[in-house]
Design an enzyme around this catalytic site. Sequence first.
Site, PDB file in Angstrom:
ATOM      1  N   TYR A  45       0.145  -1.295   0.012  1.00 34.30           N
ATOM      2  CA  TYR A  45      -0.049  -0.029   0.233  1.00 34.30           C
ATOM      3  C   TYR A  45       0.898   1.196  -0.150  1.00 34.30           C
ATOM      4  O   TYR A  45       0.477   2.441  -0.147  1.00 34.30           O
ATOM      5  CB  TYR A  45      -1.293  -0.065   1.068  1.00 34.30           C
ATOM      6  CG  TYR A  45      -1.462  -1.145   1.497  1.00 34.30           C
ATOM      7  CD1 TYR A  45      -2.894  -1.102   0.690  1.00 34.30           C
ATOM      8  CD2 TYR A  45      -1.316  -1.875   2.008  1.00 34.30           C
ATOM      9  CE1 TYR A  45      -3.984  -2.057   0.169  1.00 34.30           C
ATOM     10  CE2 TYR A  45      -2.525  -3.411   1.746  1.00 34.30           C
ATOM     11  CZ  TYR A  45      -3.562  -3.165   0.986  1.00 34.30           C
ATOM     12  OH  TYR A  45      -4.188  -4.370   1.102  1.00 34.30           O
ATOM     13  N   HIS A  65      -7.739   2.133  -5.692  1.00 34.63           N
ATOM     14  CA  HIS A  65      -7.177   1.287  -4.821  1.00 34.63           C
ATOM     15  C   HIS A  65      -6.191   1.477  -5.428  1.00 34.63           C
ATOM     16  O   HIS A  65      -5.603   1.663  -6.073  1.00 34.63           O
ATOM     17  CB  HIS A  65      -7.452  -0.519  -5.466  1.00 34.63           C
ATOM     18  CG  HIS A  65      -8.992  -0.592  -4.761  1.00 34.63           C
ATOM     19  ND1 HIS A  65      -9.427  -0.621  -4.179  1.00 34.63           N
ATOM     20  CD2 HIS A  65     -10.796  -0.767  -6.162  1.00 34.63           C
ATOM     21  CE1 HIS A  65     -11.062  -0.717  -4.040  1.00 34.63           C
ATOM     22  NE2 HIS A  65     -11.405  -0.850  -4.812  1.00 34.63           N
TER      23      HIS A  65
END
Length: 152
Positions: A22, A99
């Site tokens: 991430y 995302h």
Amino acid sequence: MIIGVLNGPNLNLLGTREPAVYGTATLADIMAHLEGVAGALGVQLRTAQSNSEGALIDILHDWRGVVDGVVVNAGAYTHTSLALRDAFTATAIPFIEVHLSNIHAREPERRHSMLASASIGMICGLGADGYEFGLRGLVRALELKRQSTATG
């Protein structure tokens, strides 16, 4: 124009949660950058994050008639929440799904989005930049729709 930015579960842990997947930017970092982009585009932002599916739905209900569109990262609810999808369709708020990671290159259970078919589009795999691209794309789509309606 007012754009909502809605973040789902565990995104409050960005910067420390699986940085290899991430990235190292925190949610606050991403939102601060997005505020700058919004200013340059001449739009206002409303931002929210919750780890609760019900709270995310309540936020969408509250934003009905307030925001012109939403940039959403629903986190893991992307793959499981028909209720969140229904909240978007019930409120008729146009949205772009973002995302940080490429959900299509992840584990099989993360490759399907319950939201995608109701969205204007999806941006995934571009890290924190995906939020900026999502915001720019949403603003452009809304502007084109307004122009089309005005000349229609």
